[in-house]
Design an enzyme around this catalytic site. Structure first.
Site, PDB file in Angstrom:
ATOM      1  N   ASP A 204      14.879  54.243  52.628  1.00 41.73           N
ATOM      2  CA  ASP A 204      17.018  54.237  51.820  1.00 41.73           C
ATOM      3  C   ASP A 204      16.150  52.799  50.654  1.00 41.73           C
ATOM      4  O   ASP A 204      16.879  53.070  49.619  1.00 41.73           O
ATOM      5  CB  ASP A 204      18.153  53.747  51.782  1.00 41.73           C
ATOM      6  CG  ASP A 204      18.490  54.810  53.055  1.00 41.73           C
ATOM      7  OD1 ASP A 204      17.940  56.135  52.726  1.00 41.73           O
ATOM      8  OD2 ASP A 204      19.454  54.929  53.773  1.00 41.73           O
TER       9      ASP A 204
ATOM     10  N   LYS B 208      28.309  53.125  53.350  1.00 38.07           N
ATOM     11  CA  LYS B 208      28.296  54.928  53.048  1.00 38.07           C
ATOM     12  C   LYS B 208      27.963  55.547  54.708  1.00 38.07           C
ATOM     13  O   LYS B 208      28.478  56.357  54.968  1.00 38.07           O
ATOM     14  CB  LYS B 208      27.549  54.888  52.453  1.00 38.07           C
ATOM     15  CG  LYS B 208      27.262  56.755  51.992  1.00 38.07           C
ATOM     16  CD  LYS B 208      26.575  57.420  50.701  1.00 38.07           C
ATOM     17  CE  LYS B 208      25.165  56.974  50.779  1.00 38.07           C
ATOM     18  NZ  LYS B 208      24.249  58.354  51.456  1.00 38.07           N
ATOM     19  N   ASN B 209      26.706  55.293  54.698  1.00 34.30           N
ATOM     20  CA  ASN B 209      26.253  56.512  56.434  1.00 34.30           C
ATOM     21  C   ASN B 209      26.975  55.318  57.120  1.00 34.30           C
ATOM     22  O   ASN B 209      26.735  56.614  58.116  1.00 34.30           O
ATOM     23  CB  ASN B 209      25.037  55.713  56.758  1.00 34.30           C
ATOM     24  CG  ASN B 209      24.279  56.578  55.244  1.00 34.30           C
ATOM     25  OD1 ASN B 209      24.602  57.541  54.257  1.00 34.30           O
ATOM     26  ND2 ASN B 209      22.582  55.827  55.029  1.00 34.30           N
TER      27      ASN B 209
ATOM     28  N   ARG C 100      27.773  59.016  44.008  1.00 34.46           N
ATOM     29  CA  ARG C 100      27.179  59.168  45.426  1.00 34.46           C
ATOM     30  C   ARG C 100      26.650  58.127  46.778  1.00 34.46           C
ATOM     31  O   ARG C 100      27.390  58.024  47.304  1.00 34.46           O
ATOM     32  CB  ARG C 100      25.987  59.824  46.330  1.00 34.46           C
ATOM     33  CG  ARG C 100      26.519  61.060  45.384  1.00 34.46           C
ATOM     34  CD  ARG C 100      25.186  62.360  46.366  1.00 34.46           C
ATOM     35  NE  ARG C 100      24.889  62.059  47.640  1.00 34.46           N
ATOM     36  CZ  ARG C 100      22.983  62.246  48.523  1.00 34.46           C
ATOM     37  NH1 ARG C 100      22.581  62.441  47.829  1.00 34.46           N
ATOM     38  NH2 ARG C 100      23.879  61.525  49.354  1.00 34.46           N
TER      39      ARG C 100
ATOM     40  N   CYS D 252      17.132  69.424  50.361  1.00 27.84           N
ATOM     41  CA  CYS D 252      17.392  68.112  49.269  1.00 27.84           C
ATOM     42  C   CYS D 252      16.992  68.015  48.304  1.00 27.84           C
ATOM     43  O   CYS D 252      15.676  67.812  48.966  1.00 27.84           O
ATOM     44  CB  CYS D 252      18.427  67.036  50.018  1.00 27.84           C
ATOM     45  SG  CYS D 252      17.513  66.256  50.736  1.00 27.84           S
TER      46      CYS D 252
ATOM     47  N   ARG E 252      14.457  68.322  55.466  1.00 28.31           N
ATOM     48  CA  ARG E 252      15.252  68.350  56.702  1.00 28.31           C
ATOM     49  C   ARG E 252      15.849  68.871  56.797  1.00 28.31           C
ATOM     50  O   ARG E 252      17.498  69.552  57.580  1.00 28.31           O
ATOM     51  CB  ARG E 252      16.227  67.362  55.501  1.00 28.31           C
ATOM     52  CG  ARG E 252      16.039  65.653  54.841  1.00 28.31           C
ATOM     53  CD  ARG E 252      17.084  65.682  53.784  1.00 28.31           C
ATOM     54  NE  ARG E 252      17.930  64.137  55.020  1.00 28.31           N
ATOM     55  CZ  ARG E 252      18.561  63.270  54.111  1.00 28.31           C
ATOM     56  NH1 ARG E 252      19.170  63.615  52.848  1.00 28.31           N
ATOM     57  NH2 ARG E 252      19.395  62.640  54.768  1.00 28.31           N
TER      58      ARG E 252
HETATM   59  C1  UD1 Z   1      20.167  59.195  57.110  1.00 26.22           C
HETATM   60  C2  UD1 Z   1      20.669  58.906  55.962  1.00 26.22           C
HETATM   61  C3  UD1 Z   1      19.466  58.709  55.662  1.00 26.22           C
HETATM   62  C4  UD1 Z   1      18.322  58.166  55.492  1.00 26.22           C
HETATM   63  C5  UD1 Z   1      17.710  58.414  56.917  1.00 26.22           C
HETATM   64  C6  UD1 Z   1      16.528  57.827  57.458  1.00 26.22           C
HETATM   65  C7  UD1 Z   1      22.945  59.363  56.642  1.00 26.22           C
HETATM   66  C8  UD1 Z   1      24.596  60.155  55.913  1.00 26.22           C
HETATM   67  N1  UD1 Z   1      21.395  59.492  55.869  1.00 26.22           N
HETATM   68  O1  UD1 Z   1      19.957  60.500  57.122  1.00 26.22           O
HETATM   69  O2  UD1 Z   1      20.127  58.095  54.301  1.00 26.22           O
HETATM   70  O3  UD1 Z   1      17.275  57.709  54.976  1.00 26.22           O
HETATM   71  O4  UD1 Z   1      18.712  58.836  57.960  1.00 26.22           O
HETATM   72  O5  UD1 Z   1      16.828  56.409  57.634  1.00 26.22           O
HETATM   73  O6  UD1 Z   1      22.969  58.830  57.425  1.00 26.22           O
HETATM   74  N2  UD1 Z   1      13.896  65.468  61.486  1.00 26.22           N
HETATM   75  C9  UD1 Z   1      13.190  66.427  62.082  1.00 26.22           C
HETATM   76  N3  UD1 Z   1      14.906  67.615  62.936  1.00 26.22           N
HETATM   77  C10 UD1 Z   1      15.902  67.396  62.578  1.00 26.22           C
HETATM   78  C11 UD1 Z   1      16.916  65.904  62.072  1.00 26.22           C
HETATM   79  C12 UD1 Z   1      15.159  64.990  61.479  1.00 26.22           C
HETATM   80  O7  UD1 Z   1      13.013  66.747  61.559  1.00 26.22           O
HETATM   81  O8  UD1 Z   1      16.729  67.566  63.606  1.00 26.22           O
HETATM   82  C13 UD1 Z   1      13.325  64.412  60.016  1.00 26.22           C
HETATM   83  C14 UD1 Z   1      14.174  64.943  58.523  1.00 26.22           C
HETATM   84  O9  UD1 Z   1      13.673  66.196  57.993  1.00 26.22           O
HETATM   85  C15 UD1 Z   1      13.113  63.242  58.516  1.00 26.22           C
HETATM   86  C16 UD1 Z   1      12.976  62.028  59.190  1.00 26.22           C
HETATM   87  O10 UD1 Z   1      13.526  63.360  60.134  1.00 26.22           O
HETATM   88  O11 UD1 Z   1      12.136  63.354  57.145  1.00 26.22           O
HETATM   89  C17 UD1 Z   1      14.351  61.298  59.302  1.00 26.22           C
HETATM   90  O12 UD1 Z   1      15.285  62.312  59.243  1.00 26.22           O
HETATM   91  P1  UD1 Z   1      17.149  61.483  59.371  1.00 26.22           P
HETATM   92  O13 UD1 Z   1      16.588  60.198  60.601  1.00 26.22           O
HETATM   93  O14 UD1 Z   1      17.851  62.306  60.549  1.00 26.22           O
HETATM   94  O15 UD1 Z   1      17.859  61.061  58.787  1.00 26.22           O
HETATM   95  P2  UD1 Z   1      19.242  61.636  58.436  1.00 26.22           P
HETATM   96  O16 UD1 Z   1      20.377  61.785  59.578  1.00 26.22           O
HETATM   97  O17 UD1 Z   1      19.401  62.982  57.810  1.00 26.22           O
END
Ligand code: UD1
Length: 460
Positions: free
Chosen positions: A326, A39-40, A418, A133, A138
């Site tokens: 996850d 999915k991701n 999802r 969310c 996030r």
């Molecule tokens: C992706 C995955 C999700 C997985 C996660 C971590 C997708 C669609 N989703 O989510 O299933 O659980 O990676 O492996 O690929 N953060 C910040 N600032 C930012 C971006 C992130 O502080 O600009 C923080 C987030 O709040 C969180 C952490 O970094 O606490 C990890 O987030 P991130 O790795 O970005 O996850 P996603 O890409 O949202």
């Protein structure tokens, strides 16, 4: 405007809001399960197709609600999509809009990943902030700061991120050296995509190393992008003026695979899974071994889980190659039945323990202390009505239900749909006793006592 007009789904996921999942636990599972595309990866790569002014063909795309939603977002930007089986044909030649609609973005955080490619291709993008969310705030600060380093002007006003490249005629971003404060998957993907069409070299340091990032890099390379270092913490991208058509298969979903490995462990059943990339599952396999199970490679793309007596262990979620956040909820379901005390620390997201009270409703003994869950193993879980709070929490409840004594009824199935393609059908094929029923029928079902028969005849 009906954005779904140009998308033809012939195997979309079932609508779930009005249904519950009933599971009669303690059935033994047996046999082979086919793992779907990731999915991701698929979500990021669909966003990446915005970079391509020619035909894109993606294969092994799972039929999931999130994928359908990403398709709708691309449609709203002028992209034509057609789905045939697990192949998605994408034609992003004529983008006629650089504004993603709020009502769609608010439902799918991954749609924010469109920001980088849109900006790179069109010189401008407006994407609503994805908002909070169920699993935490996030934020998107790392995405935004990286794009600014590449010369983008970014204004956040009225809940909308407006990014544009000003000044130059070519409207191209400029290569930059970017250090991410945290190896965010989404920020790494946004910036890598943006950099493919930028002028000069971009270096992303402290980049995410997840297999889905590597898959996106592979997809971009197959379109002619110059990227190296993906899969390490330093990714180097040399911008090219344009990209070309591509035919690309999505990797198998390591989280779905991990969930089925846990299904084998929690039901004391041997299951074979394929296709998988065993290397993507190293931290998950290592923990299963700690817990007393064996995971055997049948061949390069198949794994067999051989269950054992479940023993407690400690888990800390971390960015890849650490233990994946996850998989935290599914492993917590497993550890509720392990002998001894386990400590699970969730370090990636600040609010990802919503499944704890629900597992406790089923007889688990879990206490929360800050970001830690302290799990005291119990000999047996008992089926109960429970509510899914997010995608992986819903998987944990399904797993607990498979092991529990009696009937578990799970609400909130829209979370499950999802991210898990045909989960019920796959589990039924392995011998699990479960069925999805409309909520109205569920109240009727409650009043009869003969529902445990003929479960496999239920269609989905
Ligand atoms: C992706 C995955 C999700 C997985 C996660 C971590 C997708 C669609 N989703 O989510 O299933 O659980 O990676 O492996 O690929 N953060 C910040 N600032 C930012 C971006 C992130 O502080 O600009 C923080 C987030 O709040 C969180 C952490 O970094 O606490 C990890 O987030 P991130 O790795 O970005 O996850 P996603 O890409 O949202």
């Amino acid at each position: 405007m009906n954005h779904s007009l140009s998308i033809k789904h012939n195997n979309s996921a079932p609508a779930a809001q009005e249904s519950v999942l009933e599971i009669w636990g303690r059935a033994s599972l047996k046999g082979h399960v086919k793992i779907s595309g990731a999915k991701n990866s698929a979500l990021a790569i669909m966003a990446g197709s915005l970079l391509c002014p020619e035909d894109c063909r993606l294969r092994n795309v799972p039929a999931l609600v999130d994928i359908g939603m990403m398709g709708e977002i691309l449609s709203a930007l002028g992209v034509k999509l057609e789905r045939i089986g697990d192949t998605l044909e994408i034609d992003a030649r004529h983008l006629n809009n650089s504004i993603a609609p709020y009502e769609l973005v608010s439902k799918l955080r991954a749609s924010f990943f469109a920001l980088g490619p849109l900006l790179a291709r069109m010189g401008e993008a407006r994407i609503p902030l994805p908002g909070g969310c169920a699993i935490g705030a996030r934020p998107v600060d790392l995405h935004v700061r990286g794009l600014q380093a590449m010369g983008a002007e970014v204004h956040i006003e009225h809940g909308m991120v407006h990014a544009y490249v000003k000044g130059t005629l070519s409207k191209r971003l400029k290569g930059a050296k970017i250090y991410l404060d945290y190896p965010s998957v989404g920020a790494t993907e946004t910036l890598m995509m943006a950099a493919t069409l930028a002028e000069g070299e971009t270096i992303i340091e402290n980049a995410a190393q997840e297999p889905e990032v590597t898959d996106l890099a592979g997809f971009c390379r197959a379109m002619g992008a110059q990227i190296r270092g993906d899969g390490t913490n330093t990714i180097v991208i040399n911008g090219v003026p344009s990209l070309h058509s591509v035919d690309y298969p999505i990797i198998p979903d390591r989280i779905e695979a991990g969930t089925f490995l846990v299904a084998g462990a929690i039901t004391h059943s041997e299951i074979i899974l394929s296709p998988v990339v065993p290397d993507h599952l190293i931290p998950v396999i290592a923990k299963l071994k700690d817990i007393g199970c064996q995971v055997i490679a049948e061949d390069a793309h198949s794994l067999r889980i051989v269950p054992g007596n479940l023993l407690a262990t400690d888990i800390e979620t971390l960015p890849y190659p650490g233990f994946p956040t996850d998989m935290q909820a599914p492993f917590m379901a497993l550890l509720t039945l392990a002998q001894g005390n386990s400590a699970i620390a969730e370090t990636v997201f600040e609010n990802r323990l919503g499944h704890v009270p629900e597992l406790n409703r089923m007889g688990a003994d879990i206490r929360i202390k800050g970001n830690m869950a302290l799990v005291r193993g119990v000999p047996i879980l008992s089926g109960a009505p429970v509510m899914a709070t997010d995608l992986r929490a819903s998987a944990a409840l399904v797993l607990a239900g498979l092991a529990a004594d009696g009937k578990t009824t799970i609400q909130g199935l829209h979370h499950l749909d999802r991210g898990y393609e045909n989960l019920e059908a796959k589990l039924q094929q392995l011998g699990a006793k479960l069925q999805r029923v409309p909520i109205d029928a569920e109240s009727e079902v409650e009043s009869t006592s003969e529902v445990t028969t003929e479960l496999s005849e239920v269609s989905h």
